[in-house]
Design a protein around this motif. Structure first.
Motif, PDB file in Angstrom:
ATOM      1  N   PHE A 131      46.701  49.309  59.835  1.00  0.00           N
ATOM      2  CA  PHE A 131      45.464  49.926  59.377  1.00  0.00           C
ATOM      3  C   PHE A 131      44.737  49.040  58.367  1.00  0.00           C
ATOM      4  CE2 PHE A 131      42.908  52.824  56.788  1.00  0.00           C
ATOM      5  CZ  PHE A 131      42.235  53.515  57.772  1.00  0.00           C
ATOM      6  N   THR A 132      45.488  48.373  57.502  1.00  0.00           N
ATOM      7  CA  THR A 132      44.857  47.511  56.503  1.00  0.00           C
ATOM      8  C   THR A 132      44.104  46.379  57.174  1.00  0.00           C
ATOM      9  OG1 THR A 132      46.630  48.039  54.934  1.00  0.00           O
ATOM     10  CG2 THR A 132      45.266  46.108  54.461  1.00  0.00           C
ATOM     11  N   GLU A 133      44.729  45.737  58.186  1.00  0.00           N
ATOM     12  CA  GLU A 133      44.061  44.654  58.894  1.00  0.00           C
ATOM     13  C   GLU A 133      42.834  45.172  59.643  1.00  0.00           C
ATOM     14  OE1 GLU A 133      47.190  45.389  58.979  1.00  0.00           O
ATOM     15  OE2 GLU A 133      48.178  43.676  58.015  1.00  0.00           O
ATOM     16  N   LEU A 134      42.960  46.376  60.230  1.00  0.00           N
ATOM     17  CA  LEU A 134      41.831  46.940  60.966  1.00  0.00           C
ATOM     18  C   LEU A 134      40.670  47.274  60.046  1.00  0.00           C
ATOM     19  CD1 LEU A 134      40.928  47.945  63.803  1.00  0.00           C
ATOM     20  CD2 LEU A 134      41.775  50.201  63.136  1.00  0.00           C
ATOM     21  N   SER A 135      40.974  47.689  58.826  1.00  0.00           N
ATOM     22  CA  SER A 135      39.910  48.072  57.895  1.00  0.00           C
ATOM     23  C   SER A 135      39.010  46.904  57.526  1.00  0.00           C
ATOM     24  CB  SER A 135      40.519  48.681  56.623  1.00  0.00           C
ATOM     25  OG  SER A 135      41.324  47.724  55.955  1.00  0.00           O
ATOM     26  N   ASP A 136      39.514  45.681  57.642  1.00  0.00           N
ATOM     27  CA  ASP A 136      38.695  44.516  57.316  1.00  0.00           C
ATOM     28  C   ASP A 136      37.636  44.243  58.372  1.00  0.00           C
ATOM     29  OD1 ASP A 136      40.190  44.145  55.025  1.00  0.00           O
ATOM     30  OD2 ASP A 136      41.616  42.795  56.000  1.00  0.00           O
ATOM     31  N   SER A 137      37.846  44.748  59.590  1.00  0.00           N
ATOM     32  CA  SER A 137      36.935  44.440  60.692  1.00  0.00           C
ATOM     33  C   SER A 137      36.107  45.634  61.149  1.00  0.00           C
ATOM     34  CB  SER A 137      37.732  43.901  61.888  1.00  0.00           C
ATOM     35  OG  SER A 137      38.695  44.850  62.321  1.00  0.00           O
ATOM     36  N   LEU A 138      36.304  46.814  60.544  1.00  0.00           N
ATOM     37  CA  LEU A 138      35.577  48.007  60.968  1.00  0.00           C
ATOM     38  C   LEU A 138      34.578  48.443  59.906  1.00  0.00           C
ATOM     39  CD1 LEU A 138      38.230  50.367  62.592  1.00  0.00           C
ATOM     40  CD2 LEU A 138      36.571  48.918  63.731  1.00  0.00           C
ATOM     41  N   SER A 139      33.544  49.147  60.367  1.00  0.00           N
ATOM     42  CA  SER A 139      32.594  49.736  59.436  1.00  0.00           C
ATOM     43  C   SER A 139      33.239  50.928  58.746  1.00  0.00           C
ATOM     44  CB  SER A 139      31.331  50.180  60.177  1.00  0.00           C
ATOM     45  OG  SER A 139      31.631  51.237  61.076  1.00  0.00           O
ATOM     46  N   GLU A 188      42.602  48.570  68.620  1.00  0.00           N
ATOM     47  CA  GLU A 188      43.937  48.252  69.126  1.00  0.00           C
ATOM     48  C   GLU A 188      44.963  48.228  67.994  1.00  0.00           C
ATOM     49  OE1 GLU A 188      45.002  47.701  72.159  1.00  0.00           O
ATOM     50  OE2 GLU A 188      43.163  47.553  73.331  1.00  0.00           O
ATOM     51  N   GLY A 189      46.218  48.398  68.388  1.00  0.00           N
ATOM     52  CA  GLY A 189      47.345  48.093  67.514  1.00  0.00           C
ATOM     53  C   GLY A 189      47.599  49.054  66.386  1.00  0.00           C
ATOM     54  N   LEU A 190      47.323  50.354  66.557  1.00  0.00           N
ATOM     55  CA  LEU A 190      47.588  51.331  65.501  1.00  0.00           C
ATOM     56  C   LEU A 190      48.866  52.106  65.833  1.00  0.00           C
ATOM     57  CD1 LEU A 190      44.005  52.689  64.787  1.00  0.00           C
ATOM     58  CD2 LEU A 190      45.315  51.038  63.469  1.00  0.00           C
ATOM     59  N   TYR A 191      49.870  51.937  64.994  1.00  0.00           N
ATOM     60  CA  TYR A 191      51.168  52.592  65.190  1.00  0.00           C
ATOM     61  C   TYR A 191      51.563  53.291  63.889  1.00  0.00           C
ATOM     62  CZ  TYR A 191      51.592  49.564  69.297  1.00  0.00           C
ATOM     63  OH  TYR A 191      51.378  48.923  70.494  1.00  0.00           O
ATOM     64  N   ILE A 192      52.412  54.305  64.032  1.00  0.00           N
ATOM     65  CA  ILE A 192      52.916  55.016  62.865  1.00  0.00           C
ATOM     66  C   ILE A 192      54.311  54.504  62.537  1.00  0.00           C
ATOM     67  CG2 ILE A 192      54.029  56.899  64.131  1.00  0.00           C
ATOM     68  CD1 ILE A 192      53.030  58.818  61.982  1.00  0.00           C
ATOM     69  N   ARG A 193      54.672  54.543  61.268  1.00  0.00           N
ATOM     70  CA  ARG A 193      56.044  54.238  60.845  1.00  0.00           C
ATOM     71  C   ARG A 193      56.432  55.263  59.781  1.00  0.00           C
ATOM     72  NH1 ARG A 193      55.269  48.570  57.407  1.00  0.00           N
ATOM     73  NH2 ARG A 193      53.753  49.372  55.891  1.00  0.00           N
ATOM     74  N   ILE A 194      57.710  55.637  59.787  1.00  0.00           N
ATOM     75  CA  ILE A 194      58.158  56.773  58.989  1.00  0.00           C
ATOM     76  C   ILE A 194      59.493  56.453  58.330  1.00  0.00           C
ATOM     77  CG2 ILE A 194      58.905  59.193  59.093  1.00  0.00           C
ATOM     78  CD1 ILE A 194      56.994  59.567  61.453  1.00  0.00           C
ATOM     79  N   GLY A 195      59.625  56.886  57.081  1.00  0.00           N
ATOM     80  CA  GLY A 195      60.885  56.792  56.353  1.00  0.00           C
ATOM     81  C   GLY A 195      61.297  58.160  55.844  1.00  0.00           C
ATOM     82  N   ILE A 196      62.567  58.503  56.023  1.00  0.00           N
ATOM     83  CA  ILE A 196      63.053  59.843  55.660  1.00  0.00           C
ATOM     84  C   ILE A 196      64.382  59.724  54.931  1.00  0.00           C
ATOM     85  CG2 ILE A 196      63.839  62.082  56.546  1.00  0.00           C
ATOM     86  CD1 ILE A 196      62.009  61.667  58.941  1.00  0.00           C
ATOM     87  N   THR A 197      64.550  60.529  53.910  1.00  0.00           N
ATOM     88  CA  THR A 197      65.834  60.596  53.215  1.00  0.00           C
ATOM     89  C   THR A 197      66.040  62.007  52.688  1.00  0.00           C
ATOM     90  OG1 THR A 197      67.233  59.560  51.531  1.00  0.00           O
ATOM     91  CG2 THR A 197      64.953  59.993  50.932  1.00  0.00           C
ATOM     92  N   THR A 198      67.288  62.319  52.347  1.00  0.00           N
ATOM     93  CA  THR A 198      67.654  63.630  51.810  1.00  0.00           C
ATOM     94  C   THR A 198      68.406  63.438  50.504  1.00  0.00           C
ATOM     95  OG1 THR A 198      67.849  64.546  54.044  1.00  0.00           O
ATOM     96  CG2 THR A 198      68.896  65.776  52.260  1.00  0.00           C
ATOM     97  N   GLY A 199      68.005  64.169  49.486  1.00  0.00           N
ATOM     98  CA  GLY A 199      68.683  64.049  48.200  1.00  0.00           C
ATOM     99  C   GLY A 199      68.021  64.913  47.151  1.00  0.00           C
ATOM    100  N   TYR A 200      68.559  64.854  45.945  1.00  0.00           N
ATOM    101  CA  TYR A 200      68.069  65.686  44.852  1.00  0.00           C
ATOM    102  C   TYR A 200      66.889  65.026  44.151  1.00  0.00           C
ATOM    103  CZ  TYR A 200      71.993  68.890  45.264  1.00  0.00           C
ATOM    104  OH  TYR A 200      72.885  69.835  45.729  1.00  0.00           O
TER     105      TYR A 200
END
Length: 347
Positions: free
Chosen positions: A108-116, A193-205
């Motif tokens: 998304f950061t790279e795409l933001s440089d080329s989009l209005s 083109e090239g927009l994908y999601i990435r996710i991080g998950i953890t469990t704890g206090y």
């Protein structure tokens, strides 16, 4: 009351002749005036009450409209108890076991440089709208948006148990990844083109609750586990869901995962083991509800869950047409190769 008392005393007098004199008409006139005055007084009170009622309804409608607008900035798990029970709101928090998810858009950061700015805002709003619907469907607390990322957690204020909270979070993350595939196809047709999601998950206090001051509060969470979820999200690849060992222990019997490795994460002294959550449908062979394949000049995306019974015939017709075009192009390429070979032999 005085007039009617005087009327009763006067009419009871034996000296009064109701057919002669002026006393009887005066008494009747006075009685009519009193009755009309009472009707007028009651009518004025009714008009005043009706005016106040309309004003109260207007104020109530305005208040409800304002509350509905303000609640869009606050998770429903936070504002619903306040509205229903008028519970006090103070600076308070507690330690609780949470399953935390961080996600953002790769590229998304790279795409933001080329989009209005307009196109960028449209993509971001569409993405957040779809992900918010999924988060609400699974009962997550949507903590905040951070640029193109979002933070959700399970476990407070309504927990279904640590294991079930972890399972709910994974189910939500998988749905978000699938929805991103659908969005990616739409954006690809628009030239993004090239927009994908990435996710991080953890469990704890963590500590979760109202942080801030008496004038400004924010319902959020703080703690090392939140930092771990953010670091796992940064380490994840395109369309990857990385979970920590604590979350893996809860979900490994329900979801297929493979060890992604031990990562050296910023802020953590020792390496952190992480597992990648695989798509349940993508690893069931012919039972898969999703087909997603991309090559240069070729995009195939099938979501059988959203298809209707009357769609299959149209889909089959379009696939047959595409197959005929592929065969025509293949024959054309074969003919060009044969012609080129003959020219080479002639030379």
């Amino acid at each position: 009351m005085i007039v009617f008392y005087y009327v009763s005393v006067t009419l009871n007098s034996a000296d009064i002749d109701c057919h002669e004199g002026w006393i009887t008409p005066i008494i009747l006139l006075a009685s009519m005036i009193v009755i009309l005055y009472q009707f007028w007084h009651v009518y004025q009170e009714y008009i005043s009450y009706e005016t106040r009622a309309h004003q109260a309804v207007g104020r109530l409608s305005t208040m409800v409209s304002v509350i509905n607008k303000l609640t869009r900035f606050i998770p429903p798990q936070v504002w619903e108890p306040i509205v229903k029970s008028d519970s006090p709101v103070t600076v308070s928090n507690k330690r609780a076991k949470l399953t935390i998810m961080f996600s953002d858009i790769v590229g998304f950061t790279e795409l933001s440089d080329s989009l209005s700015a307009d196109n960028l805002a449209d993509i971001l709003n569409t993405y957040m709208h779809c992900m918010t619907l999924i988060a609400n469907k699974h009962g997550a607390v949507l903590d905040k948006f951070i640029g193109d990322g979002m933070v959700c957690f399970f476990g407070e204020p309504n927990s279904r148990g640590a294991r079930q909270d972890a399972l709910d979070c994974i189910a939500m993350a998988i749905d978000m990844r699938r929805e991103m595939r659908t969005l990616r196809q739409k954006w690809r047709l628009m030239g993004f083109e090239g927009l994908y999601i990435r996710i991080g998950i953890t469990t704890g206090y963590c500590h979760v609750g109202n942080f801030g001051s008496n004038n400004r509060l924010s319902y959020t969470l703080i703690g090392k586990e939140a930092n771990l979820a953010a670091r796992l999200e940064s380490s994840a690849g395109k369309d990857e869901i990385l979970v920590s060992e604590s979350t893996y222990d809860y979900i490994c019997h329900n979801y297929e995962c493979h060890h992604a490795g031990a990562f050296k994460l910023k802020g953590f002294d020792s390496k952190v083991n992480a597992w990648q959550v695989l798509d349940p449908d993508a690893h069931k062979g012919f039972l898969s509800k999703w087909v997603d394949h991309t090559l240069p000049g070729f995009n195939l995306h099938l979501n059988f869950k959203d298809m209707k019974d009357n769609d299959y015939q149209d889909i089959r017709a379009r696939l047959n047409f595409a197959l005929e075009r592929v065969e025509q192009e293949q024959e054309k390429v074969a003919a060009d190769i044969a012609a080129a070979s003959k020219r080479n032999d002639h030379h």
